[in-house]
Write an enzyme that holds these catalytic residues in place. Structure first.
Site, PDB file in Angstrom:
ATOM      1  N   ASN A   1      22.669   2.918  -0.063  1.00  0.00           N
ATOM      2  CA  ASN A   1      21.832   2.569   1.092  1.00  0.00           C
ATOM      3  C   ASN A   1      21.174   3.719   1.645  1.00  0.00           C
ATOM      4  O   ASN A   1      19.834   3.787   1.657  1.00  0.00           O
ATOM      5  CB  ASN A   1      22.512   1.946   2.180  1.00  0.00           C
ATOM      6  CG  ASN A   1      23.074   0.448   1.877  1.00  0.00           C
ATOM      7  OD1 ASN A   1      22.662   0.188   0.897  1.00  0.00           O
ATOM      8  ND2 ASN A   1      23.739  -0.176   2.467  1.00  0.00           N
TER       9      ASN A   1
ATOM     10  N   HIS B   1     -26.848  -3.367  12.168  1.00  0.00           N
ATOM     11  CA  HIS B   1     -27.030  -4.642  11.671  1.00  0.00           C
ATOM     12  C   HIS B   1     -27.784  -4.601  10.293  1.00  0.00           C
ATOM     13  O   HIS B   1     -28.485  -5.768   9.732  1.00  0.00           O
ATOM     14  CB  HIS B   1     -27.939  -5.506  12.596  1.00  0.00           C
ATOM     15  CG  HIS B   1     -27.463  -5.720  14.006  1.00  0.00           C
ATOM     16  ND1 HIS B   1     -26.558  -6.516  14.446  1.00  0.00           N
ATOM     17  CD2 HIS B   1     -27.779  -4.838  14.960  1.00  0.00           C
ATOM     18  CE1 HIS B   1     -26.630  -6.095  15.865  1.00  0.00           C
ATOM     19  NE2 HIS B   1     -27.171  -5.112  16.115  1.00  0.00           N
TER      20      HIS B   1
ATOM     21  N   SER C   1     -25.195  -2.822 -18.983  1.00  0.00           N
ATOM     22  CA  SER C   1     -24.926  -4.167 -19.160  1.00  0.00           C
ATOM     23  C   SER C   1     -25.052  -4.645 -20.543  1.00  0.00           C
ATOM     24  O   SER C   1     -25.948  -3.791 -21.296  1.00  0.00           O
ATOM     25  CB  SER C   1     -25.953  -5.073 -18.296  1.00  0.00           C
ATOM     26  OG  SER C   1     -26.156  -6.226 -18.872  1.00  0.00           O
TER      27      SER C   1
ATOM     28  N   LYS D   1     -30.246  -1.946 -17.058  1.00  0.00           N
ATOM     29  CA  LYS D   1     -29.403  -1.847 -15.865  1.00  0.00           C
ATOM     30  C   LYS D   1     -28.357  -0.827 -15.901  1.00  0.00           C
ATOM     31  O   LYS D   1     -27.926  -0.045 -16.882  1.00  0.00           O
ATOM     32  CB  LYS D   1     -28.486  -3.247 -15.744  1.00  0.00           C
ATOM     33  CG  LYS D   1     -29.317  -4.218 -15.280  1.00  0.00           C
ATOM     34  CD  LYS D   1     -28.569  -5.479 -14.878  1.00  0.00           C
ATOM     35  CE  LYS D   1     -27.704  -5.092 -13.198  1.00  0.00           C
ATOM     36  NZ  LYS D   1     -26.844  -6.356 -13.103  1.00  0.00           N
TER      37      LYS D   1
ATOM     38  N   ASN E   1     -24.993   0.051 -13.582  1.00  0.00           N
ATOM     39  CA  ASN E   1     -24.276  -0.594 -12.390  1.00  0.00           C
ATOM     40  C   ASN E   1     -23.101   0.327 -11.828  1.00  0.00           C
ATOM     41  O   ASN E   1     -22.589   1.291 -12.471  1.00  0.00           O
ATOM     42  CB  ASN E   1     -23.326  -1.947 -13.102  1.00  0.00           C
ATOM     43  CG  ASN E   1     -24.251  -2.766 -13.556  1.00  0.00           C
ATOM     44  OD1 ASN E   1     -25.446  -3.336 -13.377  1.00  0.00           O
ATOM     45  ND2 ASN E   1     -23.775  -3.727 -14.638  1.00  0.00           N
TER      46      ASN E   1
ATOM     47  N   GLU F   1     -17.895  -0.432  -6.882  1.00  0.00           N
ATOM     48  CA  GLU F   1     -17.025  -1.760  -6.740  1.00  0.00           C
ATOM     49  C   GLU F   1     -15.698  -1.824  -6.683  1.00  0.00           C
ATOM     50  O   GLU F   1     -15.192  -2.613  -6.159  1.00  0.00           O
ATOM     51  CB  GLU F   1     -18.173  -2.812  -7.750  1.00  0.00           C
ATOM     52  CG  GLU F   1     -19.482  -3.041  -7.309  1.00  0.00           C
ATOM     53  CD  GLU F   1     -20.146  -3.449  -8.831  1.00  0.00           C
ATOM     54  OE1 GLU F   1     -20.235  -4.791  -8.563  1.00  0.00           O
ATOM     55  OE2 GLU F   1     -20.669  -2.945  -9.568  1.00  0.00           O
TER      56      GLU F   1
ATOM     57  N   TYR G   1      21.142  -2.449   6.390  1.00  0.00           N
ATOM     58  CA  TYR G   1      20.435  -2.974   5.111  1.00  0.00           C
ATOM     59  C   TYR G   1      20.569  -4.320   4.781  1.00  0.00           C
ATOM     60  O   TYR G   1      21.436  -5.060   4.992  1.00  0.00           O
ATOM     61  CB  TYR G   1      21.161  -1.881   3.906  1.00  0.00           C
ATOM     62  CG  TYR G   1      20.345  -2.131   2.513  1.00  0.00           C
ATOM     63  CD1 TYR G   1      19.294  -1.480   2.239  1.00  0.00           C
ATOM     64  CD2 TYR G   1      21.168  -3.111   1.709  1.00  0.00           C
ATOM     65  CE1 TYR G   1      18.697  -1.625   1.181  1.00  0.00           C
ATOM     66  CE2 TYR G   1      20.606  -3.315   0.682  1.00  0.00           C
ATOM     67  CZ  TYR G   1      19.361  -2.640   0.067  1.00  0.00           C
ATOM     68  OH  TYR G   1      18.784  -2.730  -0.886  1.00  0.00           O
TER      69      TYR G   1
ATOM     70  N   GLN H   1      14.561  -4.034  -1.036  1.00  0.00           N
ATOM     71  CA  GLN H   1      14.357  -3.585  -2.385  1.00  0.00           C
ATOM     72  C   GLN H   1      12.898  -3.904  -2.673  1.00  0.00           C
ATOM     73  O   GLN H   1      12.324  -3.424  -3.577  1.00  0.00           O
ATOM     74  CB  GLN H   1      15.228  -4.348  -3.372  1.00  0.00           C
ATOM     75  CG  GLN H   1      15.081  -3.868  -4.751  1.00  0.00           C
ATOM     76  CD  GLN H   1      16.419  -4.397  -5.617  1.00  0.00           C
ATOM     77  OE1 GLN H   1      17.361  -3.843  -5.590  1.00  0.00           O
ATOM     78  NE2 GLN H   1      16.085  -5.350  -6.414  1.00  0.00           N
TER      79      GLN H   1
ATOM     80  N   LYS I   1       9.526  -1.197  -2.705  1.00  0.00           N
ATOM     81  CA  LYS I   1       8.898  -0.120  -3.634  1.00  0.00           C
ATOM     82  C   LYS I   1       7.454  -0.605  -4.296  1.00  0.00           C
ATOM     83  O   LYS I   1       6.461   0.068  -4.536  1.00  0.00           O
ATOM     84  CB  LYS I   1       9.809   0.221  -4.531  1.00  0.00           C
ATOM     85  CG  LYS I   1      11.046   1.001  -3.830  1.00  0.00           C
ATOM     86  CD  LYS I   1      12.326   1.052  -4.867  1.00  0.00           C
ATOM     87  CE  LYS I   1      13.450   1.118  -3.673  1.00  0.00           C
ATOM     88  NZ  LYS I   1      13.590  -0.058  -3.150  1.00  0.00           N
TER      89      LYS I   1
HETATM   90  N1  ARG Z   1      18.156  -1.081  -5.439  1.00  0.00           N
HETATM   91  C1  ARG Z   1      18.479  -1.128  -4.041  1.00  0.00           C
HETATM   92  C2  ARG Z   1      17.172  -1.073  -3.221  1.00  0.00           C
HETATM   93  O1  ARG Z   1      16.399  -0.714  -3.829  1.00  0.00           O
HETATM   94  C3  ARG Z   1      19.431  -0.007  -3.769  1.00  0.00           C
HETATM   95  C4  ARG Z   1      20.071  -0.055  -2.683  1.00  0.00           C
HETATM   96  C5  ARG Z   1      21.291  -1.113  -2.944  1.00  0.00           C
HETATM   97  N2  ARG Z   1      22.080  -1.299  -1.563  1.00  0.00           N
HETATM   98  C6  ARG Z   1      23.163  -2.259  -1.613  1.00  0.00           C
HETATM   99  N3  ARG Z   1      23.854  -2.447  -0.761  1.00  0.00           N
HETATM  100  N4  ARG Z   1      23.081  -3.399  -2.641  1.00  0.00           N
HETATM  101  O2  ARG Z   1      17.282  -1.384  -2.112  1.00  0.00           O
END
Ligand code: ARG
Length: 466
Positions: free
Chosen positions: A119, A165, A286, A292, A294, A299, A326, A331, A334
């Site tokens: 954690n 505008h 194009s 063209k 572009n 975009e 936690y 998780q 990420k």
């Molecule tokens: N892979 C987990 C995450 O990204 C790591 C932490 C896991 N902790 C646990 N108590 N299972 O959060």
């Protein structure tokens, strides 16, 4: 999907109390190694600092610390050379590295996890990653701002129509318009710096959630890992992801600025506007229409904003119902951050390239600046200043002049003195001094206004800060 044979053996890292391993589906939903392997360098750095601290406090022996450090160095080169075998059974980057360490150095590896938990480990790794990403973003924004400052300097007195505008409003200079983006990206960069300061606290040592009874030195690990100080509450440390949310909100605001700029580039590069020419390096052709060119990069920058904003909402939604401390939900933090970071980097880089290479078509901007009665406000101001009219009356008189010019199909400056005097007898020849677009912009000398003299002052101010 895993093949289901996994159920025979329990997890080698935490399986002590388990008779059988996870089902294939459990493994599939549980594993994060597919994306958190991106944190390998931070994980190894964190473990090295932790092991050094454990040894210096006499919690592990110096010999074990040396073995751990050597093993981690080997793993680092294995991962970087591509020879490391990641295993989904080992769930995540933390356990993949620790298991490999055990293979490499034997029982000493088992001592590394003393006084820590995954954690605080993941909170550390991810925070280090986000902090480094923000440092990179800071540098990229500086380069983008520099590209704008160059154009602003070059075009401090290039007249173009200013819009509200998206209708012609008052003449401004292209330099002034560029400086508007310098202000926006400058604020984005200030937000980045502020966030770095916020997250400059080391999570390691918070352990699972309650801290630890081992005599650890969190100040030592904080210093070794380049943090200002350790975090002050172990529960908060392992349960919040506001540093990730801060990254995503900064990214969303910055992407929104980039997207508005992208939209202007799309509009300005149309043959109808023709204010700018994009370099070949940042446009595409194009497959069917040979004429063209572009603005695809612009975009796509505009579109990346959708992904980044989506990531912010996704993580806010993940976090909003979680009790302390936690939960595994976290998780899911990420991928949102990794995807946004990649999108934002690409968007800033593409925009910096586009802006740097931009060809400004001064003649087209000047021609457009004079159309659409853009100096009508200047006529009204002249009537206030020179003929003593209240602004509301001056506005009305000017409206009559615009109507007449429209009827005749000419600009305000093309009306004769007699025609103007028929609308208001107080008008004299000197009115023609303010009806040109150059005179109009030159008169806007209020602080932060569009007068070239004022724009140059603001450029100098930013040069001193970029
Ligand atoms: N892979 C987990 C995450 O990204 C790591 C932490 C896991 N902790 C646990 N108590 N299972 O959060």
């Amino acid at each position: 999907m895993a093949d289901g044979t996994d159920q025979k053996s329990s997890n080698q890292m935490w399986g002590g109390r388990f008779a059988s391993g996870p089902s294939a589906i459990m493994e599939e939903i549980n594993a994060s190694i597919g994306f958190d392997k991106k944190l390998y360098a931070q994980d190894i750095r964190g473990s090295m600092a932790h092991a050094a601290m454990l040894a210096s406090k006499g919690i592990i022996s110096p010999e074990d610390k040396d073995k751990i450090t050597e093993g981690l160095n080997t793993i680092l080169s294995e991962i970087e050379s591509g020879s490391f075998e990641f295993s989904r059974k080992l769930e995540d980057i933390h356990m993949n590295i620790e298991a490999r360490l055990a293979t490499l150095i034997g029982p000493a590896a088992g001592r590394l996890h003393t006084a820590r938990s995954r954690n605080d480990q993941v909170a550390l790794d991810f925070r280090l990653w986000v902090k480094e990403e923000l440092q990179k973003t800071e540098g990229m924004l500086t380069a983008l701002i520099a590209a704008f400052l160059d154009h602003a300097e070059e075009n401090a007195d290039t007249v173009m129509p200013g819009f509200t505008h998206l209708q012609t409003a008052q003449p401004v200079t292209f330099g002034h318009h560029c400086m508007a983006y310098v202000e926006m990206f400058g604020r984005d960069r200030a937000r980045v710096r502020h966030a770095i300061e916020h997250m400059d606290e080391s999570p390691i040592g918070a352990a699972a959630l309650a801290g630890t009874g081992y005599p650890i030195d969190r100040h030592m690990t904080a210093k070794a890992l380049g943090f200002r100080e350790p975090t002050r509450n172990s529960i908060d440390t392992v349960s919040d992801r506001d540093f990730a949310l801060e990254f995503l909100s900064i990214a969303s605001i910055c992407a929104t600025h980039l997207s508005r700029l992208a939209e202007e580039i799309v509009i300005w590069s149309t043959p109808q506007f023709g204010f700018i020419r994009l370099s070949d390096a940042f446009s595409t052709g194009s497959s069917i229409m040979p004429q063209k060119k572009n603005p695809d990069a612009a975009e796509l920058v505009r579109a990346k904003t959708g992904r980044i904003n989506g990531s912010l909402i996704a993580l806010l939604t993940v976090m909003k119902g979680l009790p302390l401390a936690y939960s595994k939900d976290m998780q899911e933090d990420k991928e949102q951050v990794f995807d946004s970071a990649e999108s934002l980097e690409l968007a800033i880089a593409a925009m910096t390239g586009m802006i740097r290479d931009l060809e400004v078509r001064k003649d087209r901007m000047r021609a457009a600046a004079g159309s659409g009665y853009s100096t009508a406000t200047d006529l009204a101001d002249w009537l206030v200043r020179e003929a003593g009219l209240p602004f509301r009356d001056a506005h009305h008189v000017t409206g009559n002049a615009v109507a007449l010019a429209e009827k005749k199909g000419c600009d305000l400056a093309d009306l004769s003195l007699e025609e103007l005097q028929a609308i208001h007898p107080g008008i004299t020849n000197s009115v023609f001094d303010v009806l040109s677009v150059e005179a109009s912009v030159a008169s806007r000398t209020s602080f932060g206004g569009t007068a070239p003299s004022e724009v140059r002052k603001q450029i100098a101010w930013w040069r001193g800060r970029n």
